[in-house]
Write an enzyme that holds these catalytic residues in place. Structure first.
Site, PDB file in Angstrom:
ATOM      1  N   HIS A 477      -0.281  -7.721   2.432  1.00 39.86           N
ATOM      2  CA  HIS A 477      -1.064  -6.735   2.537  1.00 39.86           C
ATOM      3  C   HIS A 477      -0.372  -5.781   3.857  1.00 39.86           C
ATOM      4  CE1 HIS A 477      -3.744 -10.482   1.475  1.00 39.86           C
ATOM      5  NE2 HIS A 477      -3.379 -10.056   0.607  1.00 39.86           N
TER       6      HIS A 477
HETATM    7  C1  FAD Z   1       1.879 -11.483  -5.206  1.00 40.14           C
HETATM    8  C2  FAD Z   1       1.088 -10.454  -4.718  1.00 40.14           C
HETATM    9  C3  FAD Z   1      -0.280 -10.759  -4.544  1.00 40.14           C
HETATM   10  C4  FAD Z   1      -1.156  -9.800  -4.138  1.00 40.14           C
HETATM   11  N1  FAD Z   1      -2.519  -9.823  -4.304  1.00 40.14           N
HETATM   12  C5  FAD Z   1      -3.373  -9.026  -3.668  1.00 40.14           C
HETATM   13  C6  FAD Z   1      -4.872  -9.376  -3.746  1.00 40.14           C
HETATM   14  O1  FAD Z   1      -5.234 -10.323  -4.372  1.00 40.14           O
HETATM   15  N2  FAD Z   1      -5.636  -8.408  -3.283  1.00 40.14           N
HETATM   16  C7  FAD Z   1      -4.964  -7.272  -2.602  1.00 40.14           C
HETATM   17  O2  FAD Z   1      -5.732  -6.546  -2.105  1.00 40.14           O
HETATM   18  N3  FAD Z   1      -3.873  -7.105  -2.443  1.00 40.14           N
HETATM   19  C8  FAD Z   1      -2.916  -7.926  -2.997  1.00 40.14           C
HETATM   20  N4  FAD Z   1      -1.408  -7.554  -2.971  1.00 40.14           N
HETATM   21  C9  FAD Z   1      -1.256  -6.356  -2.310  1.00 40.14           C
HETATM   22  C10 FAD Z   1      -1.311  -5.148  -3.163  1.00 40.14           C
HETATM   23  O3  FAD Z   1      -0.321  -5.513  -4.583  1.00 40.14           O
HETATM   24  C11 FAD Z   1      -0.900  -3.754  -2.472  1.00 40.14           C
HETATM   25  O4  FAD Z   1      -1.581  -3.848  -1.424  1.00 40.14           O
HETATM   26  C12 FAD Z   1      -0.956  -2.697  -3.534  1.00 40.14           C
HETATM   27  O5  FAD Z   1      -0.304  -2.913  -4.564  1.00 40.14           O
HETATM   28  C13 FAD Z   1      -0.504  -1.576  -2.748  1.00 40.14           C
HETATM   29  O6  FAD Z   1      -0.790  -0.443  -3.519  1.00 40.14           O
HETATM   30  P1  FAD Z   1       0.222   0.876  -3.246  1.00 40.14           P
HETATM   31  O7  FAD Z   1      -0.190   1.933  -4.422  1.00 40.14           O
HETATM   32  O8  FAD Z   1       0.180   1.481  -1.887  1.00 40.14           O
HETATM   33  O9  FAD Z   1       1.551   0.661  -3.293  1.00 40.14           O
HETATM   34  P2  FAD Z   1       2.524   0.071  -4.446  1.00 40.14           P
HETATM   35  O10 FAD Z   1       1.625  -0.521  -5.480  1.00 40.14           O
HETATM   36  O11 FAD Z   1       3.778  -0.647  -3.749  1.00 40.14           O
HETATM   37  O12 FAD Z   1       3.317   1.330  -5.310  1.00 40.14           O
HETATM   38  C14 FAD Z   1       4.075   2.461  -4.476  1.00 40.14           C
HETATM   39  C15 FAD Z   1       4.978   3.068  -5.468  1.00 40.14           C
HETATM   40  O13 FAD Z   1       5.668   3.864  -4.929  1.00 40.14           O
HETATM   41  C16 FAD Z   1       6.876   4.069  -5.151  1.00 40.14           C
HETATM   42  N5  FAD Z   1       7.702   4.697  -4.106  1.00 40.14           N
HETATM   43  C17 FAD Z   1       7.957   4.381  -2.976  1.00 40.14           C
HETATM   44  N6  FAD Z   1       8.783   5.413  -2.253  1.00 40.14           N
HETATM   45  C18 FAD Z   1       9.342   6.378  -3.107  1.00 40.14           C
HETATM   46  C19 FAD Z   1       9.802   7.270  -3.031  1.00 40.14           C
HETATM   47  N7  FAD Z   1      10.591   7.493  -2.023  1.00 40.14           N
HETATM   48  N8  FAD Z   1      10.074   8.115  -3.991  1.00 40.14           N
HETATM   49  C20 FAD Z   1       9.507   7.664  -5.269  1.00 40.14           C
HETATM   50  N9  FAD Z   1       8.567   6.688  -5.596  1.00 40.14           N
HETATM   51  C21 FAD Z   1       8.453   5.898  -4.340  1.00 40.14           C
HETATM   52  C22 FAD Z   1       7.370   2.717  -5.370  1.00 40.14           C
HETATM   53  O14 FAD Z   1       8.593   2.551  -6.209  1.00 40.14           O
HETATM   54  C23 FAD Z   1       5.943   2.067  -5.886  1.00 40.14           C
HETATM   55  O15 FAD Z   1       6.243   1.876  -7.259  1.00 40.14           O
HETATM   56  C24 FAD Z   1      -0.664  -8.565  -3.351  1.00 40.14           C
HETATM   57  C25 FAD Z   1       0.612  -8.130  -3.339  1.00 40.14           C
HETATM   58  C26 FAD Z   1       1.577  -9.183  -4.030  1.00 40.14           C
HETATM   59  C27 FAD Z   1       3.020  -9.073  -3.833  1.00 40.14           C
END
Ligand code: FAD
Ligand code: SF4
Length: 543
Positions: A477
């Site tokens: 998280h």
């Molecule tokens: C096993 C596991 C279980 C989880 N379970 C839960 C749960 O039950 N409940 C919960 O609330 N959360 C959970 N989480 C956390 C949750 O997955 C994350 O909080 C969430 O995915 C974050 O979303 P985001 O869009 O911020 O980032 P991400 O999903 O990480 O997406 C960010 C994207 O940006 C891209 N990116 C980054 N930098 C660049 C760049 N310079 N140029 C181009 N693209 C870029 C990356 O490649 C990525 O695809 C879990 C995580 C894991 C690993």
């Protein structure tokens, strides 16, 4: 000459946060371009990759392997450990994060627990004199929480007598799913010691919803829901594309250009062969998650912003947070049969809030409902058993094995810091993130009673073979690296996720969160991203 592209809104990152921003802005009629560093995966192929994974990876809950990491968009791999991100400090063990990089992002393999924070979580300093306040109150966020729940399809309990459930004006979009056998038994057993075990709000369908099927409870959520009953970022991105948003894959953004007013005028990305493309836009949204976003802001330092983009406060990459956890495993005296239903169905909420937060961390206690089959099989084989004895031992361990945990509320600490690595680089020559992490005394003061809770619960189950992590483990998280606040001197974004330094740069990720609460944080990240959407719409459509 390098190529040039352009759009009204340029979004960096195609995870759940970037996906929802793209969908909402495309729906509002703006031209939207999403740049995603990683590739595009197909659900069926990932299911196949998981089926063919070595048993040892499965038994050690290695959820990243079915999503192969690209050399130009490296993501953390634990088995074998690839040092992404590099971590040091007193509690390096507590920051070994799981992230996947590709279209849809990390929620491909999440558990989909979708809690709201409590009003006090957002005003920790005002209420208890510790930590920091958010730049937005619970009342201001409530509508965004609800919009996020409807968009994702969240099921949850509407029983207002449950302990420390966040206040809500509207019922959950769906009724909770029935517990499987393990959650039913756990609730009954822990109640004998006064623990209140309550249903976890979850972004999975307890009935057909939004064109997706009902969850069939086969417990494969991590690393992938084979039938798409669980919400994940790919669904938001697909909707955005249907509404006209363009997604460019394998596009690693590495720099940002600013004009004389310090607005962002363009970003540049590399393809896997390191060819560069320039992308101009009116508004830019950084949605690269709580590690990649601060990493890019530091990497993109330019003459006008020598310490990094959006970093006049020096707070980019500081205050890195997660929920430091303690995990306990044991064999219960009687069968429990974890694995019926989704992977996280219930949680003990007694200690989410209270005056004790002046002194030490609040906690969440729970049982992982993940099936024990893989662990049981590997352990029984390691015991050298064969034939009927092997079968019987696998059955016994699969039935009686339990994992319980405590997660702690960590305080924002500027010394918990992400920098660019000086020793490790990815395939494009971009430095790895390097994080220094210490859970701090606030968490450490809670640790003895956390361990007592786990021991007491284990005893209620007549536990044998008790093992618990002697260190703090991570929970994926990722919060805090681009922290929000009212004062531009000690924060990166305001309450609308707008960077203080650049009028047209917004951050949509957990990086903005100013305190960690006790519960999974993605619903809050999406709610904050929807707030950014409203600010962008106001700028661009009603200027
Ligand atoms: C096993 C596991 C279980 C989880 N379970 C839960 C749960 O039950 N409940 C919960 O609330 N959360 C959970 N989480 C956390 C949750 O997955 C994350 O909080 C969430 O995915 C974050 O979303 P985001 O869009 O911020 O980032 P991400 O999903 O990480 O997406 C960010 C994207 O940006 C891209 N990116 C980054 N930098 C660049 C760049 N310079 N140029 C181009 N693209 C870029 C990356 O490649 C990525 O695809 C879990 C995580 C894991 C690993
Ligand atoms: S239990 Fe099965 S159907 Fe339900 S969300 Fe998890 S993987 Fe999908």
């Amino acid at each position: 000459m390098s190529k040039e592209l352009s759009a009204d809104v340029v979004i960096i990152g195609a995870g759940i946060c970037g996906g929802f921003v793209a969908k909402e802005l495309a729906e509002a009629g703006l031209s939207v371009l999403v740049l995603e560093a990683g590739p595009r995966w197909e659900r069926a192929q990932v299911v196949e990759n998981w089926r063919n994974m070595p048993p040892i990876n499965k038994s050690e809950s290695d959820y990243a392997t079915p999503y192969p990491a690209s050399p130009w968009a490296v993501h953390p791999q634990l088995h074998p450990y690839n040092e992404y991100p590099q971590v040091d400090g007193p509690d390096a063990s507590a920051y070994r994060q799981g992230v996947v990089r590709g279209v849809g992002g990390t929620t491909w393999h999440w558990a989909a627990s979708t809690w709201r924070f409590l009003p006090h979580d957002l005003q920790l300093h005002t209420t208890y004199g510790v930590g920091r306040d958010w730049a937005v109150t619970y009342d201001e966020l409530e509508d965004y929480y609800y919009r996020a729940e409807v968009a994702m399809g969240v099921n949850g309990p509407n029983d207002t007598t449950l302990k420390y459930v966040a206040p809500r004006k509207q019922p959950f979009p769906m009724e909770p799913m029935p517990y499987g056998p393990a959650d039913r038994l756990f609730t009954e057993v822990v109640a004998r010691a006064g623990y209140e075990n309550t249903p976890v709000p979850q972004a999975r369908n307890s009935r057909p919803y939004d064109g997706r099927p009902q969850c069939c409870g086969n417990n494969n959520c991590m690393p992938i829901c084979p039938i798409g009953a669980m919400f994940n970022g790919i669904l938001a991105i697909t909707k955005a594309e249907q509404l006209g948003a363009k997604v460019i894959t394998n596009a690693v953004v590495y720099s940002m250009e600013t004009n004389s007013s310090n607005e962002i005028v363009a970003v540049n990305f590399y393809d896997p062969d390191k060819n560069s493309t320039r992308v101009t836009g009116k508004t830019f949204v950084l949605a690269g998650n709580g590690i990649e976003s601060p990493k890019l802001l530091l990497l993109a330092a330019n003459d006008q912003n020598p310490d990094g983009i959006a970093n006049s406060s020096g707070h980019v990459g500081r205050n890195m947070m997660d929920h430091p956890g303690i995990l306990m495993s044991f064999q219960a005296a009687e069968p429990v049969w974890t694995g019926g239903g989704s992977v996280q169905m219930s949680s003990i909420t007694n200690f989410r809030d209270g005056d004790f937060r002046r002194d030490h961390s609040a906690i969440q206690i729970g049982m992982n409902n993940t099936s024990q089959n893989h662990k049981a099989g590997v352990k029984a084989l390691q015991m050298g058993l064969v034939g009927k004895k092997l079968d019987a031992e696998i059955r016994r361990r699969a039935a009686c094995g339990m994992d319980i945990y405590v997660n702690h509320d960590i305080l924002a600490n500027p010394d918990n810091r992400l920098r660019l690595s000086t020793t490790k680089k990815d395939g494009l020559g971009i430095p790895f993130p390097h994080i220094t992490y210490d859970v701090g005394d606030y968490v450490r003061r809670a640790e003895p009673s956390s361990r007592k809770h786990l021991q007491q619960i284990a005893e209620l189950f007549g536990a044998t073979e008790i093992e618990s992590t002697p260190y703090f483990n991570p929970n994926n998280h990722i919060m805090g690296g681009t922290i929000m606040g009212h004062d531009p001197k000690d924060s990166v974004v305001d309450g609308w996720m707008r960077t203080h330094d650049h009028r047209n740069l917004f951050i949509a990720s957990g990086g903005a969160m100013a305190s960690a609460g006790t519960v999974n944080s993605t619903l809050s990240m999406v709610a904050l991203s929807l707030r950014a959407v409203d600010a962008i719409k106001k700028d661009m459509l009603h200027a």
